[in-house]
Design a protein around this motif. Structure first.
Motif, PDB file in Angstrom:
ATOM      1  N   ASN A   1       0.768  -1.380  -0.028  1.00  0.00           N
ATOM      2  CA  ASN A   1       0.104  -0.035   0.002  1.00  0.00           C
ATOM      3  C   ASN A   1       0.749   1.124  -0.190  1.00  0.00           C
TER       4      ASN A   1
ATOM      5  N   ILE B   1       1.824   3.394  -2.235  1.00  0.00           N
ATOM      6  CA  ILE B   1       1.424   3.867  -3.348  1.00  0.00           C
ATOM      7  C   ILE B   1       2.452   4.880  -4.062  1.00  0.00           C
TER       8      ILE B   1
ATOM      9  N   THR C   1      -1.767  -5.906  -3.063  1.00  0.00           N
ATOM     10  CA  THR C   1      -1.547  -4.650  -2.461  1.00  0.00           C
ATOM     11  C   THR C   1      -0.204  -3.989  -2.484  1.00  0.00           C
TER      12      THR C   1
ATOM     13  N   PHE D   1       2.408  -1.934  -4.365  1.00  0.00           N
ATOM     14  CA  PHE D   1       2.330  -0.972  -5.439  1.00  0.00           C
ATOM     15  C   PHE D   1       3.996  -0.339  -5.856  1.00  0.00           C
TER      16      PHE D   1
ATOM     17  N   ARG E   1       4.495  -1.988 -10.394  1.00  0.00           N
ATOM     18  CA  ARG E   1       2.983  -1.609 -10.792  1.00  0.00           C
ATOM     19  C   ARG E   1       3.284  -0.943 -12.218  1.00  0.00           C
TER      20      ARG E   1
END
Length: 187
Positions: free
Chosen positions: A121, A123, A144, A146, A180
């Protein structure tokens, strides 16, 4: 026994007792948190001006695995930079998984293990650099995670990356995680 002799013995015993208590308290005064039982020394500082969380000490960071709150968790919503200094050997399970605004993480050469979802997470984290001493990364492939790009120290004997920042085992027989930033990837 006269009163003066009794007072001298009483005072000597009291001073010895106070000294012993002082020595015992001084030996453990720098340990965080108090509930930690493995005698690791962990310290941290947070610079509000830069949003930098710096963690130093000796041993593993695995507060969540032990169901303890990290002492620095109050800063999770404003942390931009995480610096983990030499001496730390592990970043535990989901240790920084709620630090969504982290843009930079510095890991030490003393690090040997990264727990499952340690940086899930995150991000805003574009590059995660894996030091040469890391021998274990627990389940990095997760919906999850990223991370934008992985970079592994060329001297690491267990992991490697390619030019796209994909994380592999050292001989590239096992793809561990695609960043990602990739929309497609040919194996």
């Amino acid at each position: 026994m006269n009163g003066v002799s009794f007072m001298k013995k009483y005072t000597a015993c009291l001073l010895a007792f106070v000294y012993i208590i002082f020595v015992l308290m001084s030996a453990g005064c720098n340990r965080l948190p108090a509930e930690e039982k493995n005698n690791n020394y962990i310290n941290w500082t947070f610079d509000e001006a830069t949003g930098s969380l710096t963690i130093s000490g000796k041993g593993p960071l695995d507060y969540i695995e032990r169901h303890l709150n990290q002492p620095w968790s109050e800063y999770k919503d404003i942390t931009k930079v995480i610096v983990i200094e030499e001496g730390i050997t592990k970043v535990g399970y989901c240790e920084f998984s709620t630090y969504m605004d982290v843009e930079s993480v510095t890991l030490p050469d003393s690090l040997t293990e990264i727990g499952e979802g340690a940086f899930a997470n995150c991000i805003s984290l574009n590059v995660l650099e894996i030091p040469s001493g890391v021998t274990r990364i627990e389940r990095p492939a997760d919906e999850t995670v990223f991370i934008g790009h992985y970079k592994v120290d060329e001297n690491n004997q267990y992991y490697t990356t390619d030019e796209f920042g994909v994380l592999f085992n050292k001989d590239k027989t096992k793809l561990l995680h695609c960043p990602r930033t990739l929309t497609s990837y040919q194996i």
